[in-house]
Design a protein around this motif. Structure first.
Motif, PDB file in Angstrom:
ATOM      1  N   ASN A 250      52.295  44.560  60.027  1.00 56.14           N
ATOM      2  CA  ASN A 250      52.537  45.300  58.800  1.00 56.14           C
ATOM      3  C   ASN A 250      51.183  45.690  58.201  1.00 56.14           C
ATOM      4  N   TRP A 251      51.135  46.752  57.426  1.00 54.46           N
ATOM      5  CA  TRP A 251      49.889  47.244  56.846  1.00 54.46           C
ATOM      6  C   TRP A 251      49.272  46.246  55.884  1.00 54.46           C
ATOM      7  N   LEU A 252      50.123  45.383  55.267  1.00 53.63           N
ATOM      8  CA  LEU A 252      49.663  44.429  54.269  1.00 53.63           C
ATOM      9  C   LEU A 252      50.387  43.103  54.456  1.00 53.63           C
ATOM     10  N   LYS A 253      49.626  42.040  54.410  1.00 61.58           N
ATOM     11  CA  LYS A 253      50.200  40.699  54.404  1.00 61.58           C
ATOM     12  C   LYS A 253      49.587  39.990  53.204  1.00 61.58           C
ATOM     13  N   SER A 254      50.428  39.646  52.223  1.00 65.29           N
ATOM     14  CA  SER A 254      49.960  38.976  51.013  1.00 65.29           C
ATOM     15  C   SER A 254      50.449  37.544  50.987  1.00 65.29           C
ATOM     16  N   ARG A 255      49.569  36.643  50.603  1.00 63.37           N
ATOM     17  CA  ARG A 255      49.974  35.261  50.354  1.00 63.37           C
ATOM     18  C   ARG A 255      49.860  35.048  48.855  1.00 63.37           C
ATOM     19  N   PHE A 256      50.985  34.746  48.223  1.00 60.68           N
ATOM     20  CA  PHE A 256      51.032  34.582  46.772  1.00 60.68           C
ATOM     21  C   PHE A 256      50.709  33.138  46.396  1.00 60.68           C
ATOM     22  N   HIS A 257      49.736  32.959  45.532  1.00 59.18           N
ATOM     23  CA  HIS A 257      49.384  31.624  45.066  1.00 59.18           C
ATOM     24  C   HIS A 257      50.350  31.130  44.000  1.00 59.18           C
TER      25      HIS A 257
ATOM     26  N   TYR B 289      53.728  31.548  49.641  1.00 60.64           N
ATOM     27  CA  TYR B 289      54.748  32.543  49.952  1.00 60.64           C
ATOM     28  C   TYR B 289      54.071  33.746  50.605  1.00 60.64           C
ATOM     29  N   VAL B 290      54.637  34.253  51.693  1.00 65.58           N
ATOM     30  CA  VAL B 290      54.073  35.407  52.403  1.00 65.58           C
ATOM     31  C   VAL B 290      54.949  36.634  52.160  1.00 65.58           C
ATOM     32  N   SER B 291      54.328  37.726  51.758  1.00 64.47           N
ATOM     33  CA  SER B 291      55.017  38.992  51.525  1.00 64.47           C
ATOM     34  C   SER B 291      54.412  40.054  52.432  1.00 64.47           C
ATOM     35  N   GLU B 292      55.272  40.845  53.086  1.00 64.20           N
ATOM     36  CA  GLU B 292      54.825  41.980  53.897  1.00 64.20           C
ATOM     37  C   GLU B 292      55.628  43.206  53.460  1.00 64.20           C
ATOM     38  N   PRO B 293      55.191  43.848  52.361  1.00 60.30           N
ATOM     39  CA  PRO B 293      55.976  44.935  51.765  1.00 60.30           C
ATOM     40  C   PRO B 293      55.980  46.218  52.583  1.00 60.30           C
ATOM     41  N   ASP B 294      57.008  46.998  52.349  1.00 55.74           N
ATOM     42  CA  ASP B 294      57.128  48.326  52.954  1.00 55.74           C
ATOM     43  C   ASP B 294      55.957  49.182  52.481  1.00 55.74           C
ATOM     44  N   PRO B 295      55.229  49.815  53.384  1.00 50.75           N
ATOM     45  CA  PRO B 295      54.056  50.605  52.973  1.00 50.75           C
ATOM     46  C   PRO B 295      54.395  51.759  52.041  1.00 50.75           C
ATOM     47  N   ARG B 296      55.615  52.253  52.095  1.00 52.56           N
ATOM     48  CA  ARG B 296      56.005  53.375  51.239  1.00 52.56           C
ATOM     49  C   ARG B 296      56.032  52.982  49.765  1.00 52.56           C
ATOM     50  N   TRP B 297      56.136  51.680  49.459  1.00 57.77           N
ATOM     51  CA  TRP B 297      56.106  51.222  48.065  1.00 57.77           C
ATOM     52  C   TRP B 297      54.762  51.509  47.413  1.00 57.77           C
TER      53      TRP B 297
ATOM     54  N   ASP C 245      41.920  51.109  57.881  1.00 57.11           N
ATOM     55  CA  ASP C 245      42.312  52.489  57.579  1.00 57.11           C
ATOM     56  C   ASP C 245      43.578  52.587  56.758  1.00 57.11           C
ATOM     57  N   ARG C 246      43.958  51.527  56.065  1.00 54.76           N
ATOM     58  CA  ARG C 246      45.118  51.543  55.158  1.00 54.76           C
ATOM     59  C   ARG C 246      44.631  51.071  53.800  1.00 54.76           C
ATOM     60  N   GLY C 247      45.476  51.138  52.815  1.00 53.07           N
ATOM     61  CA  GLY C 247      45.095  50.673  51.489  1.00 53.07           C
ATOM     62  C   GLY C 247      46.225  50.872  50.514  1.00 53.07           C
ATOM     63  N   PHE C 248      45.933  50.618  49.270  1.00 58.99           N
ATOM     64  CA  PHE C 248      46.915  50.769  48.215  1.00 58.99           C
ATOM     65  C   PHE C 248      46.862  52.190  47.688  1.00 58.99           C
ATOM     66  N   GLY C 249      47.963  52.910  47.797  1.00 59.19           N
ATOM     67  CA  GLY C 249      48.054  54.227  47.200  1.00 59.19           C
ATOM     68  C   GLY C 249      48.183  54.082  45.692  1.00 59.19           C
ATOM     69  N   THR C 250      48.314  55.188  45.013  1.00 57.46           N
ATOM     70  CA  THR C 250      48.456  55.161  43.563  1.00 57.46           C
ATOM     71  C   THR C 250      49.757  54.480  43.174  1.00 57.46           C
ATOM     72  N   HIS C 251      49.647  53.484  42.335  1.00 61.63           N
ATOM     73  CA  HIS C 251      50.827  52.821  41.768  1.00 61.63           C
ATOM     74  C   HIS C 251      50.416  52.253  40.414  1.00 61.63           C
ATOM     75  N   GLY C 252      51.381  52.163  39.521  1.00 63.01           N
ATOM     76  CA  GLY C 252      51.084  51.850  38.129  1.00 63.01           C
ATOM     77  C   GLY C 252      50.764  50.394  37.841  1.00 63.01           C
ATOM     78  N   HIS C 253      49.870  50.205  36.883  1.00 61.22           N
ATOM     79  CA  HIS C 253      49.567  48.907  36.285  1.00 61.22           C
ATOM     80  C   HIS C 253      49.334  49.172  34.809  1.00 61.22           C
ATOM     81  N   ALA C 254      49.842  48.300  33.957  1.00 60.58           N
ATOM     82  CA  ALA C 254      49.630  48.464  32.522  1.00 60.58           C
ATOM     83  C   ALA C 254      48.978  47.202  31.969  1.00 60.58           C
ATOM     84  N   ASN C 255      47.933  47.384  31.170  1.00 61.35           N
ATOM     85  CA  ASN C 255      47.266  46.272  30.501  1.00 61.35           C
ATOM     86  C   ASN C 255      46.803  45.196  31.465  1.00 61.35           C
TER      87      ASN C 255
END
Length: 97
Positions: A40-47, A13-21, A75-85
């Protein structure tokens, strides 16, 4: 005995999320340094089943929650976003972090 299956990229599965997320500004419309892989700034392939991808046959792998192949534009990356445990492991195939 553990059975390992090879899943071709075309079946992931390919995901290209909105960078503002992830705390990034909007995508630049024509940045030549991004190449042709993705505009898109990010292209993820979900295993396996994660985020907006839900497939019951591809879930429930014990404590392992996510395994993605992520292509992040220069020059892009993951901004601060939450992860727990969670522990997050990153390995670089090409480029640098």
């Amino acid at each position: 005995m553990l059975k390992i299956s090879h899943i071709p990229n075309s079946k992931l599965y390919v995901s290209e999320p909105d960078p503002r997320w992830f705390g990034n500004p909007s995508n630049e419309p024509n940045n030549p340094s991004w190449g042709v892989e993705s505009k898109n700034w990010l292209k993820s392939r979900f295993h396996f089943s994660f985020a907006e991808y839900s497939n019951q046959r591809n879930s429930n792998f014990g404590v392992l929650r996510v395994m993605n192949d992520d292509f992040v534009q220069p020059d892009r990356g993951f901004g601060t976003h939450g992860h727990a445990n969670m522990e997050i492991v990153t390995y670089i195939v090409d480029g640098n972090l």
